[in-house]
Design a protein around this motif. Structure first.
Motif, short mmCIF file in Angstrom:
data_model
loop_
_atom_site.label_atom_id
_atom_site.label_comp_id
_atom_site.label_asym_id
_atom_site.label_seq_id
_atom_site.Cartn_x
_atom_site.Cartn_y
_atom_site.Cartn_z
N LEU A 1 0.83 -1.20 0.00
CA LEU A 1 0.00 0.00 0.00
C LEU A 1 0.87 1.25 0.00
CD1 LEU A 1 -2.82 1.36 0.28
CD2 LEU A 1 -2.50 1.25 2.76
N MET A 2 1.94 1.24 0.80
CA MET A 2 2.83 2.40 0.87
C MET A 2 3.74 2.47 -0.36
SD MET A 2 1.89 3.86 3.61
CE MET A 2 3.17 5.10 3.79
N ARG A 3 4.17 1.34 -0.85
CA ARG A 3 5.11 1.32 -1.98
C ARG A 3 4.49 1.86 -3.27
NH1 ARG A 3 9.68 -0.95 -0.36
NH2 ARG A 3 9.71 -2.62 1.19
N GLU A 4 3.17 1.79 -3.38
CA GLU A 4 2.50 2.29 -4.58
C GLU A 4 2.55 3.81 -4.67
OE1 GLU A 4 -1.44 0.72 -4.88
OE2 GLU A 4 -0.77 -1.36 -4.83
N GLN A 5 2.77 4.49 -3.53
CA GLN A 5 2.91 5.95 -3.46
C GLN A 5 1.69 6.68 -4.03
OE1 GLN A 5 6.79 7.37 -4.75
NE2 GLN A 5 7.76 5.45 -4.18
N ASN A 6 0.52 6.08 -3.84
CA ASN A 6 -0.74 6.71 -4.25
C ASN A 6 -1.38 7.30 -3.00
OD1 ASN A 6 -3.53 7.14 -4.80
ND2 ASN A 6 -3.44 5.71 -6.51
N MET A 7 -1.26 8.62 -2.82
CA MET A 7 -1.68 9.25 -1.58
C MET A 7 -3.17 9.04 -1.28
SD MET A 7 -0.43 10.74 0.99
CE MET A 7 -0.68 11.91 2.32
N GLU A 8 -4.00 9.15 -2.30
CA GLU A 8 -5.44 8.97 -2.08
C GLU A 8 -5.74 7.55 -1.61
OE1 GLU A 8 -7.93 10.11 -5.31
OE2 GLU A 8 -7.22 12.19 -5.33
N LYS A 9 -5.07 6.58 -2.21
CA LYS A 9 -5.28 5.19 -1.83
C LYS A 9 -4.76 4.92 -0.42
CE LYS A 9 -4.63 0.52 -3.74
NZ LYS A 9 -4.03 -0.24 -4.86
N ILE A 10 -3.62 5.52 -0.08
CA ILE A 10 -3.05 5.36 1.27
C ILE A 10 -3.99 5.96 2.31
CG2 ILE A 10 -1.17 6.07 2.80
CD1 ILE A 10 0.67 5.96 0.29
N GLN A 11 -4.48 7.16 2.05
CA GLN A 11 -5.40 7.81 2.99
C GLN A 11 -6.67 6.99 3.18
OE1 GLN A 11 -5.79 11.64 1.03
NE2 GLN A 11 -4.32 12.59 2.42
N ALA A 12 -7.22 6.51 2.07
CA ALA A 12 -8.45 5.71 2.14
C ALA A 12 -8.22 4.42 2.91
CB ALA A 12 -8.97 5.41 0.73
N GLY A 13 -7.06 3.79 2.68
CA GLY A 13 -6.73 2.55 3.37
C GLY A 13 -6.60 2.73 4.87
N TYR A 14 -5.90 3.77 5.29
CA TYR A 14 -5.72 4.00 6.72
C TYR A 14 -7.01 4.45 7.39
CZ TYR A 14 -0.75 3.10 7.24
OH TYR A 14 0.47 2.47 7.33
N LEU A 15 -7.84 5.18 6.67
CA LEU A 15 -9.14 5.56 7.23
C LEU A 15 -10.01 4.33 7.44
CD1 LEU A 15 -11.21 7.63 8.13
CD2 LEU A 15 -11.84 7.96 5.72
N GLU A 16 -10.05 3.44 6.46
CA GLU A 16 -10.84 2.22 6.58
C GLU A 16 -10.37 1.38 7.77
OE1 GLU A 16 -11.93 -1.84 4.02
OE2 GLU A 16 -10.59 -0.33 3.18
N ILE A 17 -9.05 1.21 7.90
CA ILE A 17 -8.50 0.42 9.00
C ILE A 17 -8.80 1.09 10.34
CG2 ILE A 17 -6.36 -0.41 10.05
CD1 ILE A 17 -5.26 -0.57 7.11
#
Length: 226
Positions: free
Chosen positions: A47-63
């Motif tokens: 998730l972090m290696r993809e460097q997609n900020m929107e995806k990272i934010q969405a992932g951490y919010l979901e968790i």
């Protein structure tokens, strides 16, 4: 004891250190007869290696929401770099995220440190989630490595340390970087990647080294026992 939610996996090596330290520090308060209740969500580092900020934010919010729903009364992110999501996620949940820079600032204040050299991943060194927090809440200034060195610092962390490779070559490299930071006026060094304290110890350098993993774990235990 309060129930703490942990978000780990970046990397699992440092997550193990967080889990161990939190249990050891809490056990020291109770003589080893008890250990704290913890909820651990270990995500895939990809998730972090993809460097997609929107995806990272969405992932951490979901968790974070999953941990809150499961009963966590606070969240600790078991790494430095993912704190980039703090300002996005924190307003959207109803429990606190224990910010790693809060732990750094308290220790620096205790030691009377005013100018801290920062070593970490490229996002940690180029974004404001640690330097800005330290400046706004503690009046502490950040001393940066040479920008031309950012890529190599990041490479050592992402390709070696997060993969469990703690080599003499890496150790020598980071000691030289700390010397450069001292020459720029740093009176202490933030080991701003949770794998760096696994590579370096206070015996390796004469300026104070701020072990973010240990300091963050201490902040977690203070919350658990509060």
């Amino acid at each position: 004891m309060k129930l703490l939610g942990m978000i780990g996996g970046t990397s699992w090596h440092s997550t193990v250190e967080y889990y161990r330290m939190i249990n050891e520090l809490a056990g020291a308060k109770f003589g080893g007869s008890q250990n704290p209740p913890l909820l651990l969500y270990s995500l895939n580092i990809q998730l972090m290696r993809e460097q997609n900020m929107e995806k990272i934010q969405a992932g951490y919010l979901e968790i974070s929401r999953k941990l809150e729903t499961a009963g966590a009364q606070a969240i600790i992110i078991c790494a430095n770099t993912p704190h980039m999501i703090y300002e996005y996620v924190q307003p959207k949940i109803n429990i606190p995220i224990l910010h790693i820079a809060e732990a750094i600032g308290k220790e620096a204040q205790k030691q009377g440190l005013k100018n801290l050299g920062l070593l970490g991943t490229k996002p940690t060194m180029t974004m404001d989630f640690i330097p800005g927090y330290l400046d706004q809440n503690f009046g502490i200034q950040t001393v940066y490595a040479d920008r031309k060195d950012f890529g190599e610092i990041h490479r050592y962390i992402s390709e070696d340390l997060t993969q469990g490779k703690f080599t003499p070559d890496a150790k020598t490299y980071f000691i030289n970087q700390m010397k450069k930071l001292e020459e720029k006026g740093a009176d202490g060094i933030i080991l701003g990647c949770t794998e760096l304290p696994m590579l370096l110890s206070q015996e390796d350098f004469h300026r104070p080294l701020l072990d973010t993993t240990k300091l963050h774990a201490q902040l977690a235990v203070e919350f658990i026992l509060s």
